[in-house]
Design a protein around this motif. Sequence first.
Motif, short mmCIF file in Angstrom:
data_model
loop_
_atom_site.label_atom_id
_atom_site.label_comp_id
_atom_site.label_asym_id
_atom_site.label_seq_id
_atom_site.Cartn_x
_atom_site.Cartn_y
_atom_site.Cartn_z
N GLY A 27 0.75 -1.07 -0.10
CA GLY A 27 0.03 -0.18 0.32
C GLY A 27 0.99 1.38 0.11
O GLY A 27 1.66 1.70 1.26
N VAL A 31 0.45 6.76 3.84
CA VAL A 31 0.39 6.30 5.21
C VAL A 31 1.92 5.31 4.74
O VAL A 31 3.58 6.17 5.06
CB VAL A 31 -0.54 5.26 5.82
N GLY A 32 1.92 4.33 3.44
CA GLY A 32 3.06 3.54 2.98
C GLY A 32 4.09 4.33 2.69
O GLY A 32 4.87 4.19 3.12
N ASP A 50 1.90 -2.84 -4.92
CA ASP A 50 0.60 -2.08 -4.94
C ASP A 50 0.25 -1.84 -5.91
O ASP A 50 0.34 -2.66 -7.34
CB ASP A 50 0.85 -0.61 -4.82
N TYR A 88 3.04 -9.76 -6.30
CA TYR A 88 3.24 -10.56 -4.86
C TYR A 88 3.97 -11.18 -4.40
O TYR A 88 4.50 -11.11 -4.00
CB TYR A 88 2.00 -10.72 -4.51
N CYS A 100 -0.26 -1.74 5.16
CA CYS A 100 -0.98 0.48 5.17
C CYS A 100 -2.22 0.48 3.94
O CYS A 100 -1.77 1.03 2.89
CB CYS A 100 0.21 1.02 4.65
N VAL A 101 -2.79 -1.06 4.26
CA VAL A 101 -4.36 -0.59 2.98
C VAL A 101 -5.24 0.38 3.66
O VAL A 101 -5.54 0.38 4.87
CB VAL A 101 -4.45 -2.12 2.18
N THR A 119 -4.81 -8.77 0.62
CA THR A 119 -3.46 -8.83 0.97
C THR A 119 -2.78 -9.28 1.86
O THR A 119 -2.16 -10.09 1.22
CB THR A 119 -3.07 -6.99 1.68
N SER A 137 -2.56 -0.65 9.29
CA SER A 137 -4.09 0.25 8.79
C SER A 137 -5.17 -0.03 10.08
O SER A 137 -5.06 -1.69 11.37
CB SER A 137 -4.64 -1.33 7.86
N THR A 138 -5.62 0.70 10.35
CA THR A 138 -6.35 1.22 11.27
C THR A 138 -8.08 0.27 11.71
O THR A 138 -8.61 0.02 10.28
CB THR A 138 -7.08 3.33 11.73
N GLU A 180 0.91 9.35 11.88
CA GLU A 180 0.97 10.88 10.98
C GLU A 180 -0.22 11.78 11.13
O GLU A 180 -1.65 11.12 11.14
CB GLU A 180 1.21 10.05 9.37
N LYS A 231 -5.30 3.10 18.82
CA LYS A 231 -4.95 4.29 18.04
C LYS A 231 -6.75 4.21 17.17
O LYS A 231 -6.79 5.41 17.58
CB LYS A 231 -4.93 2.87 15.94
N HIS A 285 -9.47 10.13 5.98
CA HIS A 285 -9.51 8.61 6.21
C HIS A 285 -10.01 8.32 7.24
O HIS A 285 -10.07 6.72 7.56
CB HIS A 285 -8.34 8.31 5.44
N ASP A 290 -12.91 5.35 11.51
CA ASP A 290 -12.50 4.50 12.93
C ASP A 290 -12.90 4.08 13.57
O ASP A 290 -13.24 3.59 14.34
CB ASP A 290 -10.60 5.54 12.88
N1 LIG Z 1 -3.92 8.93 5.88
C1 LIG Z 1 -4.12 9.13 7.14
O1 LIG Z 1 -3.02 10.64 7.66
C2 LIG Z 1 -4.15 8.08 7.90
C3 LIG Z 1 -3.43 8.17 9.57
C4 LIG Z 1 -2.89 7.10 10.29
C5 LIG Z 1 -3.62 5.52 9.85
N2 LIG Z 1 -4.07 5.70 8.94
C6 LIG Z 1 -4.55 4.38 8.06
O2 LIG Z 1 -3.49 3.48 7.16
C7 LIG Z 1 -4.82 2.70 5.99
C8 LIG Z 1 -3.86 3.28 4.60
O3 LIG Z 1 -4.92 4.72 4.81
P1 LIG Z 1 -3.85 6.02 3.60
O4 LIG Z 1 -3.97 7.02 4.03
O5 LIG Z 1 -2.29 5.04 3.22
O6 LIG Z 1 -4.37 4.91 2.39
P2 LIG Z 1 -4.65 5.44 0.51
O7 LIG Z 1 -5.27 5.29 -0.09
O8 LIG Z 1 -3.81 6.44 0.78
O9 LIG Z 1 -3.29 4.72 0.63
C9 LIG Z 1 -3.90 2.91 0.32
C10 LIG Z 1 -2.56 2.21 -1.01
O10 LIG Z 1 -2.92 0.50 -0.75
C11 LIG Z 1 -2.99 -0.01 -2.67
N3 LIG Z 1 -3.79 -1.15 -1.99
C12 LIG Z 1 -5.26 -1.27 -2.24
N4 LIG Z 1 -5.14 -3.00 -2.00
C13 LIG Z 1 -4.18 -3.00 -1.89
C14 LIG Z 1 -3.70 -4.44 -2.10
N5 LIG Z 1 -4.93 -5.74 -2.49
N6 LIG Z 1 -2.31 -4.73 -2.50
C15 LIG Z 1 -1.69 -3.25 -2.60
N7 LIG Z 1 -1.72 -2.58 -2.79
C16 LIG Z 1 -3.18 -2.22 -2.26
C17 LIG Z 1 -3.35 1.33 -2.73
O11 LIG Z 1 -4.01 1.24 -3.84
C18 LIG Z 1 -3.59 2.83 -2.24
O12 LIG Z 1 -2.17 3.30 -2.79
C19 LIG Z 1 -6.30 3.20 6.54
O13 LIG Z 1 -6.07 1.81 7.65
C20 LIG Z 1 -6.32 4.90 7.54
O14 LIG Z 1 -7.40 4.45 8.11
C21 LIG Z 1 -4.11 6.87 7.66
#
Ligand SMILES: NC(=O)c1ccc[n+]([C@@H]2O[C@H](COP(=O)([O-])OP(=O)(O)OC[C@H]3O[C@@H](n4cnc5c(N)ncnc54)[C@H](O)[C@@H]3O)[C@@H](O)[C@H]2O)c1
Length: 448
Positions: A27, A31-32, A50, A88, A100-101, A119, A137-138, A180, A231, A285, A290
Amino acid sequence: MKSQLGTLATELKRKIEAREARIGIVGMGYVGLPLALLFSEEKFRVTGFDIDNRKVEALNAGGSYIVRIPGTEIQGAQKSGFSATADYGKISEMDAVIICVPTPLNEFHEPDLSYITQTVDAIAPRLREGQIVILESTTYPGTTEEVVVPLLEKGNAKGLKVARAEDEGDFFVAFSPEREDPGNDTVARRDIPKVVGGVGKLASEIAAAVYGTIFNRTVPVSSPAAAEMTKLLENIYRCVNIALVNELKQLCHRMDIDIFEVIDAAKTKPFGFQAFYPGPGLGGHCIPIDPFYLSWKAKQFDFRTKFIELAGEVNIAMPYYVIDKTVEALNQHKKSLNGSKVLVLGLAYKKDIDDLRESPSLTIIELLRKGGAEVFYNDPFFAKVGHGRHYDLNMTNTPLENLGQYDAVLIVTDHSDYDYQRIVKESKLVVDSRNATKGITSEKIVRC
Ligand SMILES: NC(=O)c1ccc[n+]([C@@H]2O[C@H](COP(=O)([O-])OP(=O)(O)OC[C@H]3O[C@@H](n4cnc5c(N)ncnc54)[C@H](O)[C@@H]3O)[C@@H](O)[C@H]2O)c1
């Protein structure tokens, strides 16, 4: 004598310490990708996985699709061996795999774990002895042990088992929440303590070793569920406190008291008070989503999370409140919403970021249109908006010119680059849902 598992754990910790461990991050989103860059800075060889080929191609070409991450950072990471892939097959080459999906809600407002399960289903057949899989992931407490571990164990043909005790099992699993705060540069990423909860003691130690290379402090907790709940507590705390100030804002308006003045005064108290600010509604998000992961899980335990539901109710109503105030403000100018030209200033869910997810601006635009207004928007981060999970707008960015042509300019996101003095000066009416015009005195401003 050390068990075979103990030897695997020691070897993995040695590789982490020596920066020889291969890190795979699944992902490459908000986050990732930053996480991948942090590990790259520490000279780990990182592979980003990804399913979105456009992201994979952009990263491998040394480009970025997140505004606050310049392409030069991706190119710097490439020098430490960073690359992205949709394949994969490479999972088995990794020593640590961090997931981090997305974890959205479905149409019934229930957890949608499909991204996690897809995933994990893809990782399981490639799993090998001595690897650690960490979920970031949350999600609701229990996901790591009740969903991720069984899928990993069932999905690998080698019969590999998670290490629960120190002398049995083949691979390690942990949960570590992401903390973050996009757009907040006051705390360096390294200085944000990283909570880790492993399935078993060894997994906790290894997860702490992995993150200890890029964070100054790790905070081990006794289980993945405790880390998952940590979280959610953090985000529910924000959600409930934002709802509280959103409710008090509405009362303050009726009482003709400035809520922002009150918050500024209250926050001078050196203990027992943390300032939260009202706004046009929740976005992003995390905070709007959450808490409902926990409400859903709580039902399994015959428990109603009343605070979460009440906070949700108040926060969800905020865009409607902004519309009511806009209608009133137009009315004062002898205008109806129907037929008015309204410029929405700022689309992102908070200032200075390029993230539209769950943004209240989307609901506000839909409501304005429903009320018969002709709606335009300006946001330096979005040249156009098409459609997403919950909206279908099909609009393009309007330059910030000729502001006198609009019946109302509605501030939804208080981006720092806007010149609010000029905006007030040139507009007929400014409806400000963010206190962006603080310090400017004008009869044209309606704060809501
Ligand atoms: N954005 C934030 O500020 C933040 C903060 C804390 C926690 N989170 C948590 O982190 C997690 C990710 O959030 P995000 O904001 O990075 O999401 P995002 O949508 O920006 O990124 C997720 C990525 O995962 C990829 N993806 C989806 N399915 C996949 C799979 N099967 N294999 C590989 N890649 C895959 C998507 O293409 C995308 O690029 C969520 O659970 C979110 O709640 C986000």
